[in-house]
Design a protein around this motif. Sequence first.
Motif, PDB file in Angstrom:
ATOM      1  N   ASP A  45       0.850  -1.184   0.000  1.00  0.00           N
ATOM      2  CA  ASP A  45       0.000   0.000   0.000  1.00  0.00           C
ATOM      3  C   ASP A  45       0.891   1.242   0.000  1.00  0.00           C
ATOM      4  O   ASP A  45       2.120   1.142   0.042  1.00  0.00           O
ATOM      5  CB  ASP A  45      -0.968  -0.014   1.188  1.00  0.00           C
ATOM      6  N   GLN A  46       0.279   2.394  -0.077  1.00  0.00           N
ATOM      7  CA  GLN A  46       1.028   3.650  -0.211  1.00  0.00           C
ATOM      8  C   GLN A  46       1.970   3.930   0.954  1.00  0.00           C
ATOM      9  O   GLN A  46       3.016   4.546   0.783  1.00  0.00           O
ATOM     10  CB  GLN A  46       0.060   4.823  -0.388  1.00  0.00           C
ATOM     11  N   ASN A  47       1.636   3.472   2.151  1.00  0.00           N
ATOM     12  CA  ASN A  47       2.434   3.775   3.344  1.00  0.00           C
ATOM     13  C   ASN A  47       3.343   2.623   3.784  1.00  0.00           C
ATOM     14  O   ASN A  47       3.946   2.691   4.849  1.00  0.00           O
ATOM     15  CB  ASN A  47       1.503   4.157   4.502  1.00  0.00           C
ATOM     16  N   HIS A  48       3.401   1.563   2.989  1.00  0.00           N
ATOM     17  CA  HIS A  48       4.189   0.376   3.333  1.00  0.00           C
ATOM     18  C   HIS A  48       3.785  -0.200   4.690  1.00  0.00           C
ATOM     19  O   HIS A  48       4.626  -0.666   5.440  1.00  0.00           O
ATOM     20  CB  HIS A  48       5.697   0.672   3.295  1.00  0.00           C
ATOM     21  N   GLU A  49       2.483  -0.149   4.981  1.00  0.00           N
ATOM     22  CA  GLU A  49       1.959  -0.743   6.209  1.00  0.00           C
ATOM     23  C   GLU A  49       1.269  -2.073   5.935  1.00  0.00           C
ATOM     24  O   GLU A  49       1.255  -2.947   6.785  1.00  0.00           O
ATOM     25  CB  GLU A  49       0.982   0.225   6.884  1.00  0.00           C
ATOM     26  N   LYS A  50       0.670  -2.211   4.740  1.00  0.00           N
ATOM     27  CA  LYS A  50      -0.014  -3.440   4.337  1.00  0.00           C
ATOM     28  C   LYS A  50       0.652  -3.949   3.073  1.00  0.00           C
ATOM     29  O   LYS A  50       1.112  -3.172   2.245  1.00  0.00           O
ATOM     30  CB  LYS A  50      -1.496  -3.173   4.068  1.00  0.00           C
ATOM     31  N   MET A  51       0.684  -5.308   2.975  1.00  0.00           N
ATOM     32  CA  MET A  51       1.325  -5.892   1.807  1.00  0.00           C
ATOM     33  C   MET A  51       0.547  -7.097   1.330  1.00  0.00           C
ATOM     34  O   MET A  51      -0.226  -7.693   2.079  1.00  0.00           O
ATOM     35  CB  MET A  51       2.775  -6.271   2.108  1.00  0.00           C
ATOM     36  N   GLY A  52       0.754  -7.432   0.057  1.00  0.00           N
ATOM     37  CA  GLY A  52       0.162  -8.631  -0.509  1.00  0.00           C
ATOM     38  C   GLY A  52       1.162  -9.780  -0.452  1.00  0.00           C
ATOM     39  O   GLY A  52       2.272  -9.637   0.076  1.00  0.00           O
ATOM     40  N   LYS A  53       0.761 -10.907  -1.004  1.00  0.00           N
ATOM     41  CA  LYS A  53       1.665 -12.052  -1.069  1.00  0.00           C
ATOM     42  C   LYS A  53       2.803 -11.719  -2.028  1.00  0.00           C
ATOM     43  O   LYS A  53       2.628 -10.978  -2.991  1.00  0.00           O
ATOM     44  CB  LYS A  53       0.926 -13.288  -1.547  1.00  0.00           C
ATOM     45  N   GLY A  54       3.955 -12.282  -1.752  1.00  0.00           N
ATOM     46  CA  GLY A  54       5.092 -12.001  -2.598  1.00  0.00           C
ATOM     47  C   GLY A  54       6.113 -13.112  -2.561  1.00  0.00           C
ATOM     48  O   GLY A  54       5.835 -14.221  -2.117  1.00  0.00           O
TER      49      GLY A  54
END
Length: 75
Positions: A45-54
């Motif tokens: 997300d924009q704030n690097h607080e939430k992420m998807g699988k990677g």
Amino acid sequence: MADDFSFNLEKEIGVLSEGKGGWKLELNYVSWGGRPAKYDIRSWDQNHEKMGKGITLTKEELLALKGLLNSVELD
């Protein structure tokens, strides 16, 4: 007992693409759970607080991927 899910985004390397809603697929250098940092490709997300699988890659794995990509013929 849950694993330590902390992370430290040590270096922002670059954006591969941007989706609707402002989430970006990025290549970064990230330490997960206090372990040594690895190269990481995932959506953030924009704030690097939430992420998807990677996917996380060691330096050696990233170099192998780079070699494979350099050998791919694009149409």
